[in-house]
Design a protein around this motif. Sequence first.
Motif, PDB file in Angstrom:
ATOM      1  N   ASP A  34      -5.792  -1.950   9.039  1.00  0.00           N
ATOM      2  CA  ASP A  34      -5.897  -0.738   9.848  1.00  0.00           C
ATOM      3  C   ASP A  34      -4.682  -0.599  10.764  1.00  0.00           C
ATOM      4  N   TYR A  35      -4.126   0.600  10.799  1.00  0.00           N
ATOM      5  CA  TYR A  35      -2.996   0.908  11.677  1.00  0.00           C
ATOM      6  C   TYR A  35      -3.280   2.204  12.423  1.00  0.00           C
ATOM      7  N   LEU A  36      -2.764   2.283  13.612  1.00  0.00           N
ATOM      8  CA  LEU A  36      -2.925   3.476  14.432  1.00  0.00           C
ATOM      9  C   LEU A  36      -1.921   4.547  13.993  1.00  0.00           C
ATOM     10  N   VAL A  37      -2.400   5.773  13.866  1.00  0.00           N
ATOM     11  CA  VAL A  37      -1.523   6.887  13.508  1.00  0.00           C
ATOM     12  C   VAL A  37      -1.028   7.540  14.793  1.00  0.00           C
ATOM     13  N   PRO A  38       0.263   7.442  15.108  1.00  0.00           N
ATOM     14  CA  PRO A  38       0.780   8.088  16.325  1.00  0.00           C
ATOM     15  C   PRO A  38       0.582   9.607  16.266  1.00  0.00           C
ATOM     16  N   GLU A  39       0.486  10.188  17.398  1.00  0.00           N
ATOM     17  CA  GLU A  39       0.205  11.623  17.468  1.00  0.00           C
ATOM     18  C   GLU A  39       1.272  12.442  16.752  1.00  0.00           C
ATOM     19  N   GLU A  40       2.529  12.002  16.857  1.00  0.00           N
ATOM     20  CA  GLU A  40       3.600  12.781  16.238  1.00  0.00           C
ATOM     21  C   GLU A  40       3.614  12.667  14.713  1.00  0.00           C
ATOM     22  N   LEU A  41       2.833  11.714  14.156  1.00  0.00           N
ATOM     23  CA  LEU A  41       2.794  11.540  12.702  1.00  0.00           C
ATOM     24  C   LEU A  41       1.480  11.992  12.075  1.00  0.00           C
ATOM     25  N   VAL A  42       0.578  12.542  12.894  1.00  0.00           N
ATOM     26  CA  VAL A  42      -0.748  12.911  12.384  1.00  0.00           C
ATOM     27  C   VAL A  42      -0.645  13.872  11.209  1.00  0.00           C
ATOM     28  N   LYS A  43       0.251  14.855  11.296  1.00  0.00           N
ATOM     29  CA  LYS A  43       0.367  15.835  10.224  1.00  0.00           C
ATOM     30  C   LYS A  43       1.046  15.266   8.980  1.00  0.00           C
ATOM     31  N   ASP A  44       1.847  14.231   9.141  1.00  0.00           N
ATOM     32  CA  ASP A  44       2.593  13.666   8.012  1.00  0.00           C
ATOM     33  C   ASP A  44       1.832  12.566   7.286  1.00  0.00           C
ATOM     34  N   VAL A  45       0.976  11.837   8.009  1.00  0.00           N
ATOM     35  CA  VAL A  45       0.245  10.723   7.401  1.00  0.00           C
ATOM     36  C   VAL A  45      -0.935  11.283   6.606  1.00  0.00           C
ATOM     37  N   GLN A  46      -0.835  11.216   5.310  1.00  0.00           N
ATOM     38  CA  GLN A  46      -1.890  11.673   4.416  1.00  0.00           C
ATOM     39  C   GLN A  46      -2.256  10.545   3.469  1.00  0.00           C
ATOM     40  N   ILE A  47      -3.402  10.670   2.859  1.00  0.00           N
ATOM     41  CA  ILE A  47      -3.814   9.662   1.880  1.00  0.00           C
ATOM     42  C   ILE A  47      -2.855   9.703   0.700  1.00  0.00           C
ATOM     43  N   GLY A  48      -2.290   8.551   0.368  1.00  0.00           N
ATOM     44  CA  GLY A  48      -1.383   8.449  -0.766  1.00  0.00           C
ATOM     45  C   GLY A  48       0.080   8.423  -0.432  1.00  0.00           C
ATOM     46  N   VAL A  49       0.468   8.561   0.854  1.00  0.00           N
ATOM     47  CA  VAL A  49       1.890   8.550   1.197  1.00  0.00           C
ATOM     48  C   VAL A  49       2.335   7.122   1.513  1.00  0.00           C
ATOM     49  N   PRO A  50       3.606   6.790   1.232  1.00  0.00           N
ATOM     50  CA  PRO A  50       4.133   5.477   1.606  1.00  0.00           C
ATOM     51  C   PRO A  50       4.550   5.477   3.072  1.00  0.00           C
ATOM     52  N   VAL A  51       4.271   4.386   3.761  1.00  0.00           N
ATOM     53  CA  VAL A  51       4.599   4.276   5.179  1.00  0.00           C
ATOM     54  C   VAL A  51       5.246   2.925   5.448  1.00  0.00           C
ATOM     55  N   GLU A  52       5.907   2.851   6.605  1.00  0.00           N
ATOM     56  CA  GLU A  52       6.482   1.589   7.057  1.00  0.00           C
ATOM     57  C   GLU A  52       5.688   1.098   8.259  1.00  0.00           C
ATOM     58  N   PHE A  87       5.570  13.043  -0.060  1.00  0.00           N
ATOM     59  CA  PHE A  87       4.760  13.169  -1.260  1.00  0.00           C
ATOM     60  C   PHE A  87       3.627  12.145  -1.258  1.00  0.00           C
ATOM     61  N   PRO A  88       2.377  12.562  -1.381  1.00  0.00           N
ATOM     62  CA  PRO A  88       1.270  11.611  -1.570  1.00  0.00           C
ATOM     63  C   PRO A  88       1.247  11.145  -3.025  1.00  0.00           C
ATOM     64  N   LEU A  89       2.083  10.188  -3.334  1.00  0.00           N
ATOM     65  CA  LEU A  89       2.292   9.772  -4.725  1.00  0.00           C
ATOM     66  C   LEU A  89       1.099   9.015  -5.306  1.00  0.00           C
ATOM     67  N   LEU A  90       0.330   8.356  -4.456  1.00  0.00           N
ATOM     68  CA  LEU A  90      -0.809   7.574  -4.923  1.00  0.00           C
ATOM     69  C   LEU A  90      -2.055   8.466  -4.909  1.00  0.00           C
ATOM     70  N   THR A  91      -2.521   8.859  -6.081  1.00  0.00           N
ATOM     71  CA  THR A  91      -3.690   9.731  -6.167  1.00  0.00           C
ATOM     72  C   THR A  91      -4.973   8.918  -6.104  1.00  0.00           C
ATOM     73  N   ALA A  92      -6.062   9.588  -5.786  1.00  0.00           N
ATOM     74  CA  ALA A  92      -7.356   8.904  -5.665  1.00  0.00           C
ATOM     75  C   ALA A  92      -7.805   8.266  -6.977  1.00  0.00           C
ATOM     76  N   PRO A  93      -7.727   8.953  -8.138  1.00  0.00           N
ATOM     77  CA  PRO A  93      -8.142   8.302  -9.395  1.00  0.00           C
ATOM     78  C   PRO A  93      -7.297   7.075  -9.732  1.00  0.00           C
ATOM     79  N   VAL A  94      -5.975   7.174  -9.507  1.00  0.00           N
ATOM     80  CA  VAL A  94      -5.115   6.025  -9.798  1.00  0.00           C
ATOM     81  C   VAL A  94      -5.447   4.863  -8.870  1.00  0.00           C
ATOM     82  N   TRP A  95      -5.729   5.146  -7.600  1.00  0.00           N
ATOM     83  CA  TRP A  95      -6.091   4.089  -6.665  1.00  0.00           C
ATOM     84  C   TRP A  95      -7.408   3.427  -7.075  1.00  0.00           C
ATOM     85  N   GLN A  96      -8.380   4.213  -7.518  1.00  0.00           N
ATOM     86  CA  GLN A  96      -9.634   3.638  -7.998  1.00  0.00           C
ATOM     87  C   GLN A  96      -9.390   2.747  -9.212  1.00  0.00           C
ATOM     88  N   ALA A  97      -8.531   3.199 -10.112  1.00  0.00           N
ATOM     89  CA  ALA A  97      -8.223   2.392 -11.292  1.00  0.00           C
ATOM     90  C   ALA A  97      -7.514   1.098 -10.905  1.00  0.00           C
TER      91      ALA A  97
END
Length: 704
Positions: A34-52, A87-97
């Motif tokens: 678990d990581y905290l999403v800073p307020e300035e990144l709330v709009k950019d952090v989506q399921i499937g995106v790569p982060v540092e 780009f949210p490159l990791l899709t939900a079906p691929v993650w489940q697989a």
Amino acid sequence: MPESSLFSPLIDHPGVVASVVLTGVPAHLSSAFDYLVPEELVKDVQIGVPVEVKLAGSKRIGWVVELTDHSDFQGQLQPILRVLSPFPLLTAPVWQAIKQVAHWRVGTASQLLRAAIPARHVSAEKAFLKSLSAGDGKQAVQETSASGSSVASPEVPSEDEPAALPEPAGAFTAYQLGEPFLKHLLSGDQPQAIWQYQPATHTSDFDAPALTELLSPLLVRNAGVLIVVPTAREAQALADELSGQLPVEAAVMHHELSAAERYRMFLEVKSGISKFVIGTRSAIWAPVADLELILVLGSGDDSLQSPKAPYAATWEIAKIRARIENTALILGSLAPSLWDCWQLQNAGMHLIAPTRQQWQKRGLQLIYQDEVQAERAGASAWSRLPQFAHHQLKKALDQGLPVLVSVRSGGYIPTITCRSCGTRAACKRCGGPLSSTSSANTTSPFETMACAWCGTKPTQYRCSECQGTNFRAGRIGADRTAEELGRAFPQIPVLVSSAARGIIKEVRERAQIVVATPGSEPFAPQGFGAALVLDTSMALRLPDFEAESKAITDWLRLRSRLADNGSLILSGLLPVPIRQALLTGRCLPFLEEELAERRQIPLPPAVWLAQVSGSQAALQELYERLSERFSSDAVTIYPPILTRGEVAQEARTETSIFEPYRLVVVAPWDQASEVAGALGEYRSQIGALRNERFLVKVQPQSLT
């Protein structure tokens, strides 16, 4: 295409906590953090995106797999440092697989993510975004990549100007059960089948007319189709063969593309610009939109088995994806494998096979010697090039036709064994096989022994078992075979096609001999006059659970290379069931008999089997934990033993020979999931506490 369609819809009330799966971490750190999403990144952090993010003071790359408004972690959460890509490159079906494959293969999501998603290429991503903002998504893949080459873009015919395509010739429905499968597929069902196909021409490994009939109605309605083949050469050849026959051109994905091309193609597929994909092993993870059919052609080929942990088979990933995404599935090959036979009996799959008329259409001949003929021929029957095989080759060459000779290995003498006890000569440094690359004018080929893995040349060598110093060729390679054939046919050109010497794509229509290793056989425009298989008994005795079915597949591939009325010649004695399979094309009787024997032994695929390599202390602890949890009546756990078999890839750089201890677990299929989960759990615990590394192979190809 609108840019917004590339992205997952934003959550109305996005959480401030992101679950992130890290890449490149050991097994005990493979769970989501678990990581905290800073307020300035709330709009950019989506399921499937790569982060540092940071882990233990070091920067790591991870993938966001969940967004919530709470965390079970009691301490202070670290913030996400930055979002690497929009780009949210990791899709939900691929993650489940990925999670399911990691569970069954006792691996980690981190290991699979590196294969599922190509490395980010910043300039390619910027060029793609620029083309999208200009309102021309297809132009994105037409632009020149950083390497100077370009990627072909599929052109979808417009509704007012439909493309003129040839009518399907009924090639797929000519197969047994082909017509009912196609009807179920087009009615919206998700049928699953094993397909034993026959190449339609001398210059193809696939049945393109049948594929055209199968795929055309799906692509016309803009459905997603994913085809996976063993090699990049086959992927490109199949795409070229289908070009112009289908309403959509295929997007080709394989490892020989540049990094920019691979990433651009992945973005194109993820965005839905390309819904028809042909690729190699890693393409099985491609996030194809509106996916309705997955085909794995050459499903039993070794190239479709990942060489890296967790060693997942492509057909296995395809089955999991088909179940998750509710798509149809076809596992195709020239001959069904033992795994195919097991699925026909236990997984509700059906066999699409050639009819008797299809099989006998080209009038090919199978030439071999049985026990009676071998006895009549005397000692010459056991030579590497028997007299009857020499006669058949000469007959084809006299007609001005090329002939094909198949050998198991490339090189000169790829394997050296002790003359006294037959033990394979192995490198003292890394455990790799000692081989020889000498030519015919060398005094002794064994004076040039060197390790095939690390290149070490032993100054003195003694057999590890009997301390003998006399050695012989354990296997003859393509180079030495070419020398021998050159002496047998002095006026005939001899070519070698292998990975080491270079793969020849096509040969001219003239009298010549082509020596090739399995998978490297070239094409002849009108077909080869004859194809000779050397060392057939060696192919059937390889330390592989599927040695016999793979040998049949290799020999049927040679059969497809032959001209009409050409001859497939097999040296050595063949078991009667294998002869029948080659003569009639019906492999199931042989496979069913073999599978029945596997149930008695027991061996895969009749049972679930895992092999764990590591230190003796760690494996002993693992053995005790598993023994306490599972009843010995159902699950068999063999104690750790020291073996001298296959050396782990990770250990080949060690300064001394790597002889890991191994533990084997055998379980019935109804308990396989529980055993796999326990094995993964204990491995992570022991790895964290003792800093031990394990090498786990589920359903390995052999136990050597």
